[in-house]
Design an enzyme around this catalytic site. Structure first.
Site, PDB file in Angstrom:
ATOM      1  N   LYS A  97      42.739  53.905  22.277  1.00 30.07           N
ATOM      2  CA  LYS A  97      43.486  52.408  22.667  1.00 30.07           C
ATOM      3  C   LYS A  97      44.439  52.164  22.474  1.00 30.07           C
ATOM      4  O   LYS A  97      44.466  53.557  21.925  1.00 30.07           O
ATOM      5  CB  LYS A  97      42.605  51.802  21.568  1.00 30.07           C
ATOM      6  CG  LYS A  97      42.759  52.333  19.827  1.00 30.07           C
ATOM      7  CD  LYS A  97      41.545  51.947  18.938  1.00 30.07           C
ATOM      8  CE  LYS A  97      41.991  52.024  17.641  1.00 30.07           C
ATOM      9  NZ  LYS A  97      40.620  52.543  17.018  1.00 30.07           N
ATOM     10  N   ARG A 140      33.911  42.518  10.642  1.00 34.94           N
ATOM     11  CA  ARG A 140      34.605  42.558  12.197  1.00 34.94           C
ATOM     12  C   ARG A 140      34.440  41.695  13.297  1.00 34.94           C
ATOM     13  O   ARG A 140      34.155  41.119  13.437  1.00 34.94           O
ATOM     14  CB  ARG A 140      35.030  43.813  12.100  1.00 34.94           C
ATOM     15  CG  ARG A 140      36.820  43.464  13.255  1.00 34.94           C
ATOM     16  CD  ARG A 140      37.421  44.914  12.694  1.00 34.94           C
ATOM     17  NE  ARG A 140      36.704  46.000  13.794  1.00 34.94           N
ATOM     18  CZ  ARG A 140      37.551  47.215  14.569  1.00 34.94           C
ATOM     19  NH1 ARG A 140      38.708  47.683  13.317  1.00 34.94           N
ATOM     20  NH2 ARG A 140      36.818  47.844  14.408  1.00 34.94           N
ATOM     21  N   TYR A 171      75.875  48.508   7.987  1.00 37.61           N
ATOM     22  CA  TYR A 171      75.965  47.059   7.920  1.00 37.61           C
ATOM     23  C   TYR A 171      75.465  46.247   6.079  1.00 37.61           C
ATOM     24  O   TYR A 171      75.179  46.689   5.389  1.00 37.61           O
ATOM     25  CB  TYR A 171      74.701  46.627   8.607  1.00 37.61           C
ATOM     26  CG  TYR A 171      75.261  46.066  10.088  1.00 37.61           C
ATOM     27  CD1 TYR A 171      76.201  45.322  10.825  1.00 37.61           C
ATOM     28  CD2 TYR A 171      74.155  47.333  10.692  1.00 37.61           C
ATOM     29  CE1 TYR A 171      76.280  45.167  11.865  1.00 37.61           C
ATOM     30  CE2 TYR A 171      74.466  46.943  12.432  1.00 37.61           C
ATOM     31  CZ  TYR A 171      75.052  46.332  13.065  1.00 37.61           C
ATOM     32  OH  TYR A 171      75.573  46.287  14.185  1.00 37.61           O
ATOM     33  N   MET A 185      70.179  48.810  14.760  1.00 37.72           N
ATOM     34  CA  MET A 185      68.983  47.992  15.707  1.00 37.72           C
ATOM     35  C   MET A 185      68.660  49.638  16.608  1.00 37.72           C
ATOM     36  O   MET A 185      67.646  50.473  16.392  1.00 37.72           O
ATOM     37  CB  MET A 185      69.359  47.322  16.452  1.00 37.72           C
ATOM     38  CG  MET A 185      68.552  46.567  18.282  1.00 37.72           C
ATOM     39  SD  MET A 185      69.341  45.729  18.651  1.00 37.72           S
ATOM     40  CE  MET A 185      69.382  44.281  17.706  1.00 37.72           C
TER      41      MET A 185
HETATM   42  C1  LIG Z   1      39.788  53.198  17.112  1.00 37.90           C
HETATM   43  C2  LIG Z   1      38.334  53.664  16.499  1.00 37.90           C
HETATM   44  C3  LIG Z   1      37.687  55.113  16.061  1.00 37.90           C
HETATM   45  C4  LIG Z   1      38.563  55.788  15.380  1.00 37.90           C
HETATM   46  O1  LIG Z   1      39.038  55.773  14.141  1.00 37.90           O
HETATM   47  P1  LIG Z   1      39.220  57.104  13.836  1.00 37.90           P
HETATM   48  O2  LIG Z   1      39.916  57.134  12.369  1.00 37.90           O
HETATM   49  O3  LIG Z   1      40.961  57.431  14.385  1.00 37.90           O
HETATM   50  O4  LIG Z   1      39.054  58.497  13.892  1.00 37.90           O
HETATM   51  C5  LIG Z   1      36.442  55.168  15.572  1.00 37.90           C
HETATM   52  N1  LIG Z   1      35.492  53.273  16.344  1.00 37.90           N
HETATM   53  C6  LIG Z   1      36.027  52.755  16.789  1.00 37.90           C
HETATM   54  C7  LIG Z   1      35.541  51.869  17.013  1.00 37.90           C
HETATM   55  C8  LIG Z   1      37.322  52.845  16.612  1.00 37.90           C
HETATM   56  O5  LIG Z   1      38.018  51.444  16.720  1.00 37.90           O
END
Ligand SMILES: *Cc1c(COP(=O)(O)O)cnc(C)c1O
Length: 522
Positions: A190, A289, A416, A465
């Site tokens: 992701k 969540r 700056y 920047m």
């Molecule tokens: C991102 C995610 C993981 C991986 O988590 P890590 O801590 O990076 O291993 C596993 N399961 C879900 C549902 C996630 O969103």
């Protein structure tokens, strides 16, 4: 007076042209060496270039050759001579550009391809398949085959995010070594694979037989499918507008509520999909969540039994697997997951995969691996546990080079708002990376440091920047052009995240897309 000067200028230009027209050897992509001689073409220069090839010790070579223009010989004779010269060299492939030379393609003994123009060769993608060869580009000017050089050249950027794919494989294998041989693995890619490049990482993982890929949103999965990824992909956040796309691209949604279940099923029916569509049920076990809670399970199993859907897996997510002090809480998440998933299995009458462990779950709660685990940060070589950390290999490094070094006098200021003022003669280096590259501005003014020649050099003044300044007075033998490590060595990614008062995940996903990602595989 002017006359003389003009003459001199012309001489200079001719000299420049002569230099520019020599053969150049360039380091190419995929281990190739590219010999670029795309400035002129006649029989003599072809002989010279072919001679030049012999100096290189590569087992295979390929040739790009164009029509020879402006020569007043009979073209049959000309190309017979050309092909004789070329055939002596045993090229692996010969790419002929232009309609004259193409007519004589059967004279060439190698695998020979013909193209009307350079553009057609580029579009054919033949060149990107060449690996570990020496490639000679030999063409008449009008064919502009220097455009090929741009494609084949391994371009060096000053600022890069270097990603070591071999290290990813090592880290995956390390985590696998803790698991039972049958336990499947999902790689979380992701957010552009934690900022590193979703397609490149996924393609590599697919090649190494990862069982599942996990993305956050449908578009991330669509991009992977469009580029040819065929591994099953789960979408963790299937947004309402994306259900049709999910079905169209054969992605598998996480279903976390009745609302999503109903709407998604409507989309499945509308799409005319006639088999059981694979879905993944998220169970709420303490993270609060997304997910179904225990009082919803009866209704869930009833709803599922009425629908033409296949529960491919049931899963939950640990909120604190990286915190030994939350062991009791985590154990309770397992308890709830076990109870609720077992109940659903009984009601469904078949057994989907079950999974709950993320990276630190794999290392700290191996016993709860069920049928699959979901690796993320662990494959990138990061672990909260210092013992595990030692077993992992560093995957990412963010590097740049010093643009300029200045001596700043006592009382002078840097950057700056004059936030840094030297109280003695101080050596300051300017670095071409700023907050637009994803370095938080709050680590300026001596909060953070960068590594130069294995020494930490504090960031001084406000971060700009596109640039920042560091104090290099304690760095031995420092000079302009020296490499600077933003992170992963000295400082480490963890230390850098510490300066930013955040976690490694946020550091990685914040690096701007303008920073060139480079993938290393050896
Ligand atoms: C991102 C995610 C993981 C991986 O988590 P890590 O801590 O990076 O291993 C596993 N399961 C879900 C549902 C996630 O969103």
């Amino acid at each position: 007076m002017l006359q003389v000067e003009n003459k001199k200028i012309v001489e200079k230009i001719n000299l420049l042209k002569a230099v520019e027209m020599r053969l150049e050897a360039i380091e190419g992509i995929k281990g190739n060496i590219v010999i670029n001689d795309s400035f002129n073409l006649d029989l003599d220069s072809l002989k010279t270039a072919l001679q030049f090839l012999k100096e290189y010790n590569k087992p295979k070579k390929s040739l790009v050759l164009t029509d020879i223009v402006g020569v007043n010989t009979n073209s049959k004779e000309l190309y017979e001579e050309v092909s004789e010269l070329v055939n002596e060299q045993n090229f692996d492939s010969v790419f002929l550009i232009g309609d004259e030379i193409s007519k004589f393609s059967e004279l060439f003994k190698s695998k020979t391809y013909t193209f009307i123009d350079t553009k057609e060769l580029i579009e054919s993608k033949h060149l990107s398949e060449i690996e570990n060869q020496i490639i000679l580009l030999k063409g008449a000017r009008k064919f502009e085959i220097e455009k090929l050089k741009d494609i084949l050249e391994l371009r060096k950027h000053d600022t890069v995010l270097e990603i070591n794919l071999n290290a990813i494989l090592h880290n995956i294998n390390y985590h696998k070594s803790l698991l039972k041989p049958n336990t499947k693995m999902m790689a979380m890619v992701k957010a552009n694979a934690y900022g590193l490049g979703s397609y490149e990482i996924s393609e590599f993982l697919q090649h190494h037989h990862i069982d599942y890929l996990g993305v956050a949103f449908a578009d991330e999965g669509v991009e992977l499918r469009k580029k040819g990824i065929t591994t099953p992909i789960i979408v963790m956040n299937p947004e309402q507008h994306s259900y049709q796309t999910i079905i169209e691209y054969n992605l598998e949604p996480e279903i976390y509520s009745f609302r999503v279940l109903e709407l998604f099923y409507e989309a499945v029916q509308k799409s005319g999909y006639d088999k059981k569509y694979p879905i993944h049920i998220k169970l709420e076990t303490g993270m609060h969540r997304l997910g179904f809670k225990d009082f919803e399970l009866d209704q869930l199993s009833e709803t599922l039994s009425e629908k033409n859907l296949k529960v491919q897996s049931m899963f939950s997510h640990l909120s604190s697997s990286d915190m030994p002090e939350e062991r009791e809480f985590t154990m309770n998440q397992f308890k709830v997951f076990d109870k609720n998933s077992s109940y659903l299995i009984e009601k469904l009458g078949y057994t989907p995969l079950r999974h709950i462990l993320n990276s630190s779950g794999i290392t700290s709660y191996t016993d709860h691996q069920y049928d699959m685990v979901r690796i993320g940060i662990g494959m990138l070589g990061e672990s909260p546990d210092s013992e595990i950390q030692k077993q992992l290999q560093s995957v990412v490094s963010f590097k740049t080079v010093i643009s300029q070094i200045s001596m700043v006098e006592d009382g002078e200021s840097v950057g700056y708002s004059r936030r840094f003022k030297a109280d003695h003669l101080t050596k300051i280096a300017t670095i071409p990376v700023g907050y637009a590259d994803g370095i938080p501005r709050l680590i300026g003014n001596q909060v953070g440091s960068l590594g130069v020649n294995k020494t930490l050099a504090p960031i001084v003044g406000n971060i700009c920047m596109d640039m920042m300044m560091i104090n290099v007075e304690n760095v031995p033998n420092v000079k302009e052009g020296d490499m600077v490590t933003v992170f992963n060595a000295k400082p480490s990614l963890k230390e850098f995240a510490g300066y930013c008062k955040t976690i490694t995940y946020e550091v990685l996903t914040s690096i701007s897309p303008r920073v060139k990602r480079i993938y290393i595989k050896d």
